[in-house]
Design a protein around this motif. Structure first.
Motif, PDB file in Angstrom:
ATOM      1  N   UNK A   1     -11.662  -0.144   4.692  1.00 41.64           N
ATOM      2  CA  UNK A   1     -12.736  -1.120   4.821  1.00 41.64           C
ATOM      3  C   UNK A   1     -13.205  -1.124   6.267  1.00 41.64           C
ATOM      4  N   UNK A   2     -14.434  -1.590   6.481  1.00 37.66           N
ATOM      5  CA  UNK A   2     -14.962  -1.697   7.833  1.00 37.66           C
ATOM      6  C   UNK A   2     -14.357  -2.902   8.549  1.00 37.66           C
ATOM      7  N   UNK A   3     -13.912  -3.875   7.792  1.00 43.39           N
ATOM      8  CA  UNK A   3     -13.390  -5.111   8.364  1.00 43.39           C
ATOM      9  C   UNK A   3     -11.870  -5.193   8.216  1.00 43.39           C
ATOM     10  N   UNK A   4     -11.188  -5.447   9.317  1.00 43.67           N
ATOM     11  CA  UNK A   4      -9.736  -5.630   9.257  1.00 43.67           C
ATOM     12  C   UNK A   4      -9.374  -6.924   8.532  1.00 43.67           C
ATOM     13  N   UNK A   5     -10.243  -7.918   8.625  1.00 41.74           N
ATOM     14  CA  UNK A   5      -9.997  -9.175   7.918  1.00 41.74           C
ATOM     15  C   UNK A   5      -9.966  -8.955   6.413  1.00 41.74           C
TER      16      UNK A   5
ATOM     17  N   UNK B   1     -14.195  -3.178   0.025  1.00 45.41           N
ATOM     18  CA  UNK B   1     -13.215  -2.170   0.407  1.00 45.41           C
ATOM     19  C   UNK B   1     -13.201  -1.066  -0.647  1.00 45.41           C
ATOM     20  N   UNK B   2     -12.657   0.082  -0.241  1.00 43.80           N
ATOM     21  CA  UNK B   2     -12.514   1.211  -1.150  1.00 43.80           C
ATOM     22  C   UNK B   2     -11.029   1.458  -1.376  1.00 43.80           C
ATOM     23  N   UNK B   3     -10.669   1.758  -2.628  1.00 46.09           N
ATOM     24  CA  UNK B   3      -9.284   2.045  -2.976  1.00 46.09           C
ATOM     25  C   UNK B   3      -9.227   3.453  -3.559  1.00 46.09           C
ATOM     26  N   UNK B   4      -8.341   4.272  -2.991  1.00 45.19           N
ATOM     27  CA  UNK B   4      -8.162   5.635  -3.474  1.00 45.19           C
ATOM     28  C   UNK B   4      -6.704   5.824  -3.884  1.00 45.19           C
ATOM     29  N   UNK B   5      -6.496   6.429  -5.049  1.00 40.68           N
ATOM     30  CA  UNK B   5      -5.147   6.760  -5.490  1.00 40.68           C
ATOM     31  C   UNK B   5      -4.839   8.158  -4.971  1.00 40.68           C
ATOM     32  N   UNK B   6      -3.769   8.265  -4.182  1.00 41.30           N
ATOM     33  CA  UNK B   6      -3.398   9.532  -3.561  1.00 41.30           C
ATOM     34  C   UNK B   6      -1.954   9.859  -3.955  1.00 41.30           C
ATOM     35  N   UNK B   7      -1.781  10.488  -5.115  1.00 35.40           N
ATOM     36  CA  UNK B   7      -0.441  10.822  -5.590  1.00 35.40           C
ATOM     37  C   UNK B   7       0.310   9.571  -5.993  1.00 35.40           C
ATOM     38  N   UNK B   8       1.383   9.262  -5.260  1.00 34.89           N
ATOM     39  CA  UNK B   8       2.178   8.085  -5.588  1.00 34.89           C
ATOM     40  C   UNK B   8       1.956   6.935  -4.602  1.00 34.89           C
ATOM     41  N   UNK B   9       0.783   6.925  -3.964  1.00 35.14           N
ATOM     42  CA  UNK B   9       0.439   5.822  -3.068  1.00 35.14           C
ATOM     43  C   UNK B   9      -1.048   5.519  -3.196  1.00 35.14           C
ATOM     44  N   UNK B  10      -1.465   4.396  -2.642  1.00 33.04           N
ATOM     45  CA  UNK B  10      -2.868   4.007  -2.641  1.00 33.04           C
ATOM     46  C   UNK B  10      -3.327   3.839  -1.207  1.00 33.04           C
TER      47      UNK B  10
ATOM     48  N   UNK C   1      -7.267  -4.297  -9.971  1.00 33.46           N
ATOM     49  CA  UNK C   1      -7.132  -5.692  -9.523  1.00 33.46           C
ATOM     50  C   UNK C   1      -7.795  -5.905  -8.164  1.00 33.46           C
ATOM     51  N   UNK C   2      -7.658  -4.935  -7.260  1.00 30.30           N
ATOM     52  CA  UNK C   2      -8.280  -5.060  -5.936  1.00 30.30           C
ATOM     53  C   UNK C   2      -9.795  -5.018  -6.072  1.00 30.30           C
ATOM     54  N   UNK C   3     -10.305  -4.124  -6.911  1.00 30.58           N
ATOM     55  CA  UNK C   3     -11.760  -4.047  -7.117  1.00 30.58           C
ATOM     56  C   UNK C   3     -12.305  -5.328  -7.755  1.00 30.58           C
TER      57      UNK C   3
END
Length: 165
Positions: free
Chosen positions: A137-141, A124-133, A116-118
């Protein structure tokens, strides 16, 4: 500004708050006129994260669930943090229900959130790390937009946003 900002999407429940809500609900069930001598019981297994309800009828079990749910809400825990199983018939026409505290994001839910984020086409980049994501991103906005987007969606469990850097 070559440094990237990031945050984590997690789903955690404070078991001490669940225990406090359980104690309050147990006390109210023992004192409430309509539930006092009904034979309804509520149990908590903190190690497994399970809540058990035994009641003489399904209607009474739902009342106990409502009492426990109201105590959870007062303690700041979302009702979606608890998934209830189907009622199971026990001896003498009584009913048992088991609820499990949802901790961590399951793999299917994590991949759905990631997709959904993609699909928002934000940079931005989304990585699944175990039970969290982890979202970077370069931008805080952009990260703020992702947080707003995820808050607007319903994934069947409460989500928190931590480690915002």
């Amino acid at each position: 500004m070559a440094k990237e900002a990031s945050f984590d999407i997690v789903s955690t429940v404070d078991m001490q708050e669940v225990d406090n809500a359980f104690q309050q609900a147990k006390k109210e069930i023992a004192q409430r006129y309509d539930l006092k001598d009904s034979g309804a019981e509520i149990t908590l297994d903190k190690a497994k994260g399970q809540v058990g309800i035994a009641a003489p009828a399904d209607f009474v079990a739902k009342q106990v669930m409502d009492v426990f749910g109201s105590k959870l809400i007062k303690r700041g825990i979302a009702l979606s943090a608890l998934s209830w199983g189907e009622p199971v018939a026990a001896t003498g026409g009584s009913v048992r229900r088991t609820g499990t505290v949802v901790n961590g994001i399951e793999k299917e839910t994590a991949s759905k959130i990631s997709k959904d984020i993609r699909d928002t086409k934000l940079k931005c980049k989304v990585q699944i790390d175990g039970d969290k994501l982890r979202v970077t991103s370069a931008s805080r906005d952009t990260l703020q937009e992702v947080i707003a987007f995820v808050k607007g969606q319903d994934y069947g469990q409460p989500l928190q946003f931590t480690n915002y850097r």
